[in-house]
Design an enzyme around this catalytic site. Structure first.
Site, PDB file in Angstrom:
ATOM      1  N   ASP A  18      38.728  74.640  48.270  1.00 44.86           N
ATOM      2  CA  ASP A  18      39.337  74.900  49.573  1.00 44.86           C
ATOM      3  C   ASP A  18      39.901  76.316  49.647  1.00 44.86           C
ATOM      4  OD1 ASP A  18      40.112  74.254  52.139  1.00 44.86           O
ATOM      5  OD2 ASP A  18      41.987  73.302  51.518  1.00 44.86           O
ATOM      6  N   HIS A  35      33.070  82.552  51.951  1.00 41.80           N
ATOM      7  CA  HIS A  35      32.079  81.600  51.447  1.00 41.80           C
ATOM      8  C   HIS A  35      31.149  82.269  50.437  1.00 41.80           C
ATOM      9  CE1 HIS A  35      33.577  78.754  54.283  1.00 41.80           C
ATOM     10  NE2 HIS A  35      33.071  79.347  55.344  1.00 41.80           N
ATOM     11  N   LEU A 129      25.866  69.036  30.806  1.00 44.99           N
ATOM     12  CA  LEU A 129      26.722  68.833  31.971  1.00 44.99           C
ATOM     13  C   LEU A 129      25.933  68.242  33.134  1.00 44.99           C
ATOM     14  CD1 LEU A 129      29.414  69.459  33.594  1.00 44.99           C
ATOM     15  CD2 LEU A 129      28.339  71.656  34.158  1.00 44.99           C
TER      16      LEU A 129
END
Length: 247
Positions: A18, A35, A129
């Protein structure tokens, strides 16, 4: 592996990324620049998670509510997602990273859906992962879709209503087969889940950071993990110390 200072290593870390727009606004830049900077932070965070031996990393990339944002911003976000997959998929594959996408895929643009499916299929057999990308994801919608799936089985006689258990519900969620997050991190100073992993977060630990996502560094990641290591996770029971006193 994790640095030796950690007492407990989380298997699964989820992050609400965020603050991109506010990061850009503070610098007099358009929101799109926030962004774009965020994409590099994603790359760095994935590398760090892999280095630390974390098995699952879930990133809240695009919520089902994000479609309400201005059309130009949505278009830029989708473009960045496409660019990330196209440019980073081969490297993630080399690093033995498996990609899993959660969220509603109905009515997604064909080019976006094709890329998401390609990323999953290419990395399906990888064993290091697991990078879980929450795209067009909303937890209430996820739960509703799971309930509709179970209700259909009841209607068609494959399941009895009283046989529905939490385990059956979990098996119909987008995250089926993925362990619940041990730790959920949110950046930007906000302290809420915002419709993210509501079912799965039942016993998660939370760390809320004031820094915006583009400023989320390896050091901040390590700091959050150190906080997690100090938590006493009781899952409704007694702490180890209290249990010892009561024996």
């Amino acid at each position: 592996m994790l640095e030796t200072s950690f007492l407990t290593a989380p298997e699964h870390v989820a992050i609400i990324m965020d603050g991109n727009g506010r990061w850009a606004k503070q610098r007099g830049l358009p929101r799109t620049m926030g962004h774009r900077r965020a994409v590099e932070t994603v790359r760095q965070t994935v590398r760090t998670a892999g280095d630390l031996g974390i098995k699952y990393l879930t990133l809240f990339a695009f919520s089902s509510e994000n479609w309400r944002r201005p059309e130009a911003e949505v278009s830029d976000l989708l473009g960045l997602l496409k660019a990330f997959i196209r440019s980073d998929l081969a490297e993630l594959h080399r690093q033995n990273v498996r990609i899993r996408v959660i969220g509603d895929r109905v009515n997604l643009r064909s080019d976006i859906l094709k890329l998401l499916l390609e990323a999953e299929e290419t990395t399906r057999a990888n064993t290091a992962l697991t990078l879980v990308i929450a795209f067009n994801y909303g937890s209430r919608d996820e739960i509703a879709r799971a309930m509709m799936s179970l209700a259909k089985d009841v209607e068609e006689g494959r399941l009895r209503a009283h046989d529905i258990t939490p385990a059956l519900i979990e098996a119909r969620l987008d995250t089926a087969g993925i362990p619940d997050p041990d730790l959920i991190i949110r950046t930007s100073g906000e302290e809420r889940l915002s419709n993210f992993l509501l079912w799965q977060a039942a016993y998660s630990e939370f760390v809320f950071l004031p820094e915006f996502w583009p400023d989320f560094s390896r050091e901040l990641f390590l700091s959050a993990l150190e906080k997690f290591a100090l938590r006493d996770r009781r899952f409704g029971g007694l702490s180890a110390q209290a249990a010892a006193v009561n024996t």
